[in-house]
Scaffold this active site. Structure first.
Site, PDB file in Angstrom:
ATOM      1  N   LYS A   1      72.728  70.865  79.858  1.00 17.31           N
ATOM      2  CA  LYS A   1      72.062  70.961  81.158  1.00 17.31           C
ATOM      3  C   LYS A   1      73.151  70.785  82.205  1.00 17.31           C
ATOM      4  O   LYS A   1      73.758  69.733  82.315  1.00 17.31           O
ATOM      5  CB  LYS A   1      70.991  69.895  81.312  1.00 17.31           C
ATOM      6  CG  LYS A   1      70.351  69.961  82.679  1.00 17.31           C
ATOM      7  CD  LYS A   1      69.094  69.123  82.776  1.00 17.31           C
ATOM      8  CE  LYS A   1      68.550  69.281  84.186  1.00 17.31           C
ATOM      9  NZ  LYS A   1      68.610  68.051  84.952  1.00 17.31           N
TER      10      LYS A   1
ATOM     11  N   GLY B   1      64.692  62.539  92.455  1.00 17.39           N
ATOM     12  CA  GLY B   1      64.273  61.148  92.628  1.00 17.39           C
ATOM     13  C   GLY B   1      63.394  60.915  93.838  1.00 17.39           C
ATOM     14  O   GLY B   1      62.990  59.796  94.114  1.00 17.39           O
TER      15      GLY B   1
ATOM     16  N   ALA C   1      63.323  68.131  89.105  1.00 18.29           N
ATOM     17  CA  ALA C   1      63.617  67.236  90.237  1.00 18.29           C
ATOM     18  C   ALA C   1      62.554  67.218  91.314  1.00 18.29           C
ATOM     19  O   ALA C   1      62.098  68.266  91.778  1.00 18.29           O
ATOM     20  CB  ALA C   1      64.969  67.569  90.879  1.00 18.29           C
ATOM     21  N   GLY C   2      62.208  66.026  91.713  1.00 15.72           N
ATOM     22  CA  GLY C   2      61.335  65.821  92.861  1.00 15.72           C
ATOM     23  C   GLY C   2      59.850  65.714  92.534  1.00 15.72           C
ATOM     24  O   GLY C   2      59.043  65.405  93.399  1.00 15.72           O
TER      25      GLY C   2
ATOM     26  N   ASN D   1      61.714  62.686  85.429  1.00 12.98           N
ATOM     27  CA  ASN D   1      62.372  61.447  85.025  1.00 12.98           C
ATOM     28  C   ASN D   1      61.902  60.273  85.869  1.00 12.98           C
ATOM     29  O   ASN D   1      61.144  59.418  85.418  1.00 12.98           O
ATOM     30  CB  ASN D   1      63.899  61.607  85.097  1.00 12.98           C
ATOM     31  CG  ASN D   1      64.644  60.411  84.515  1.00 12.98           C
ATOM     32  OD1 ASN D   1      64.081  59.368  84.252  1.00 12.98           O
ATOM     33  ND2 ASN D   1      65.915  60.549  84.294  1.00 12.98           N
ATOM     34  N   THR D   2      62.334  60.241  87.150  1.00 16.93           N
ATOM     35  CA  THR D   2      62.056  59.074  87.999  1.00 16.93           C
ATOM     36  C   THR D   2      60.581  58.677  88.009  1.00 16.93           C
ATOM     37  O   THR D   2      60.246  57.499  87.863  1.00 16.93           O
ATOM     38  CB  THR D   2      62.517  59.357  89.441  1.00 16.93           C
ATOM     39  OG1 THR D   2      63.907  59.649  89.419  1.00 16.93           O
ATOM     40  CG2 THR D   2      62.279  58.150  90.349  1.00 16.93           C
TER      41      THR D   2
END
Lengths: 371, 262
Positions: free
Chosen positions: B104, B165, B191-192, B213-214
């Site tokens: 990645k 994040g 992301a986001g 993730n976050t």
């Protein structure tokens, strides 16, 4: 425009007065702002914000959690030498202090590094007094040759250097630069630093941007808390951080919160900072700088350190020795300051886990940047 | 015409088939144990790991030892790389240490917002594809860059929904729609994404997969949140396959202006 030019458009006494004038309504407005600006920051640093401390702490916690997660970066300081030509009135290494002076040989530095590696550290911060005749270019090169294979990330916290010199150090495997301005008040800076090359306020103030231009991945700044009014100092730290975020946009920025402790010179802080004020400072800066790393050293006592973890701290040292050679042969040389949290790295890691945080020992792999 | 709902609807990346369309990151978790349970609850089959964080030569590394490589594809990422050169070196280190040659690609010169550098990403992708890596690049939601990467041979494109994040959802929606419309490789929204509804929204738009993730790692209960994202992704995918009606701003009366024609 360097930060020296920026700082001259602000007046220390005016900022102090302005912070003192802040009202409860100003604080409420600052807390309602999605991204608080410098004006809001002054309100958050003011005495009127004290009743809002819990609210600030909750928000600081949420911001830190979202941006950094439930992890804590771990590092250890490695003191190479306590020889120093400066006469900083608050420092144990002051040239006038009668302490045992010691400079590690590159081999001894390697042994210290090996001790730290065995404790689990992969990130190390090299420190020394200001003694260019001892900490020579050749000396540092030989030290770095021994430490590079042992650590995935190496930072330095030494005297300010020229950009060209910083480039050389990056080429030798250093990726982080930490340098505290001690106080941002140019007038009293002179009183605290009466002798040695450290007298030069501007050379020190501009060192982080020279480091950024040279290409350090990490930059660390801070004020030594206790020398001056912490509320004003906090404002200037934030101003410096804002400047670096724009000029050195490729470097990860960190702010440290060193609070003056007793040392060999027995200096008593002129403006002692209470625990609740340290908390207010950390929270106010977190609300203003959500993406900047915050560092906490072993200058603080273990119970306080454990409570500060969720409020915005993202990296901490553990098991530190502030005397050269302290990890393999403790107590031989004079120390820079007295360590307050004497727990082993393992015990600190355990405390972190109990609080719900994962200690992270490795955050960068220098092998990918260093051919 | 509506796409038929298929019972078997695998995600295919570089010829390899995956049952789950949710990719999970391993950063920010409070412990390896919580992370392991969250991975399991999410049903994911692709798990990304930051090379800068792990010790590839250490069998007891807390992240690596928690990811069962028999169960998950371990997808190393180049997070922390500031230019193509650093990203390529990280990828080579991973392969030399025995990881599968999947990478990645993340090149983020700004360490605060972690926004990807399009120029360096393209440069690194070219090199890594040539060296035989299966490359999954993290990009801004730039449709032209997505095509350029596809042309050099990347296995997917991974546009961001909003800054990493930030939990702010699909702020780049309009551009991701164009990327999806034009893409010939799987589009993974990365992301986001802060809530399962964001993931569902991306899947309803026709994204092939999402990476989270976050939102999972810092949730009050990461395991429950992982499960919620699994459902969000599945619901979004099913809705996409079922054929969504187009949204309308106003209620539509039956032919008030043209009724006379009948």
């Amino acid at each position: 425009m360097s930060f020296y030019d920026v700082i001259h458009s602000y007046n220390w006494n005016e900022i102090q007065k302005e912070i003192g004038r802040r009202t409860v309504e100003d604080v409420e407005r600052a807390l309602a702002a999605r991204t608080p600006g410098l004006d809001d920051l002054m309100s958050l640093l003011s005495p009127q914000a004290e009743p809002f401390l819990e609210q600030m702490a909750q928000r600081a916690h949420r911001l830190t959690l979202q941006r950094f997660g439930r992890v804590m970066g771990m590092f250890a300081p490695l003191y190479l030498s306590n020889v120093c030509t400066n006469r900083c009135v608050y420092c144990g290494f002051n040239a006038g202090n009668a302490i045992t002076r010691l400079t590690l040989t590159p081999e001894e530095a390697g042994t210290e590094g090996e001790s730290l590696r065995r404790m689990g550290f992969r990130t190390v911060l090299l420190l020394s007094g200001e003694a260019p005749q001892v900490i020579t270019e050749e000396y540092l090169k030989r030290v770095l040759e021994r430490l590079r294979p042992r650590f995935s990330s190496i930072g330095i916290e030494m005297f300010p250097m020229a950009e060209k010199r910083y480039r050389e150090l990056i080429g030798q495997g250093v990726d982080g630069l930490t340098l505290f301005q001690e106080t941002y008040d140019e007038t009293s800076y002179g009183e605290f630093h009466p002798g040695g090359r450290k007298c030069d306020y501007r050379w020190r103030l501009e060192a982080p941007e020279r480091g950024g231009a040279a290409g350090f991945r990490r930059l660390g700044i801070g004020a030594l808390l206790g020398l001056n009014d912490w509320r004003v100092e906090g404002f200037y730290v934030a101003l410096h951080a804002s400047h670096l975020l724009k000029t050195c946009w490729k470097s990860q920025l960190a702010v440290s919160f060193p609070r003056l402790r007793s040392s060999a010179g027995a200096y008593e802080p002129r403006f002692p900072v209470a625990d609740r004020h340290l908390v207010q400072l950390i929270c106010a800066l977190r609300l203003f700088l959500p993406d900047v790393g915050f560092t906490l050293s072993t200058r603080e006592l273990a119970p306080l350190r454990d409570c500060l973890i969720p409020l915005g701290i993202t990296t901490m040292s553990a098991g530190s020795h502030t005397e050269p050679g302290g990890y393999s042969r403790p107590g031989k040389g004079g120390a820079q300051f007295e360590v307050a949290d004497g727990r082993s790295p393992g015990a600190v890691a355990e405390a972190l886990r109990r609080t719900g945080y994962e200690p992270v020992w490795k955050e960068w792999d220098a092998a990918s940047a260093f051919a | 015409m509506k796409t038929k709902i298929k019972a078997d609807d695998p995600l295919i990346i570089a010829g390899r088939s995956f049952g789950s369309r949710l990719l999970l990151g391993t950063g920010k978790f409070s412990s390896a144990r919580v992370m392991k349970s969250a991975l399991k609850a999410s049903g994911t089959e692709i798990v990304t790991v930051a090379l800068r964080r792990v010790e590839l030569d250490n069998a007891r590394d807390s992240i690596l030892s928690a990811v069962d490589v028999g169960r998950y594809l371990l997808l190393p990422n180049t997070s922390g790389a500031r230019n193509a050169e650093e990203a390529v070196r990280l990828a080579r280190l991973a392969r030399a240490a025995g990881c599968e040659p999947w990478i990645k690609l993340e090149v983020t010169p700004d360490p605060h917002y972690l926004l990807p550098d399009p120029i360096e990403t393209l440069k690194a992708a070219e090199i890594l594809v040539r060296e035989g890596f299966t490359v999954l690049p993290y990009i801004n939601a730039d449709p032209v860059l997505a095509k350029r990467l596809e042309e050099v041979g990347t296995a997917t494109v991974m546009p961001l929904g909003s800054p990493i994040g930030s939990n702010r959802g699909l702020k780049t929606r309009e551009l991701i729609e164009i990327i999806i419309e034009k893409a010939r490789v799987p589009v993974v929204v990365d992301a986001g994404l802060g809530a399962p509804s964001h993931a569902a929204e991306a899947m309803e738009m026709g994204a092939d997969a999402v990476l989270v993730n976050t939102a999972v790692a810092v949730a009050g209960d990461p395991v429950a949140m992982a499960r919620a994202f699994k459902k969000g992704v599945e619901a979004g995918r099913e809705a996409f396959l079922a054929g969504l009606g187009s949204p309308r701003k106003t209620a539509e009366a039956s032919s008030p202006l043209t009724g006379f024609l009948r």
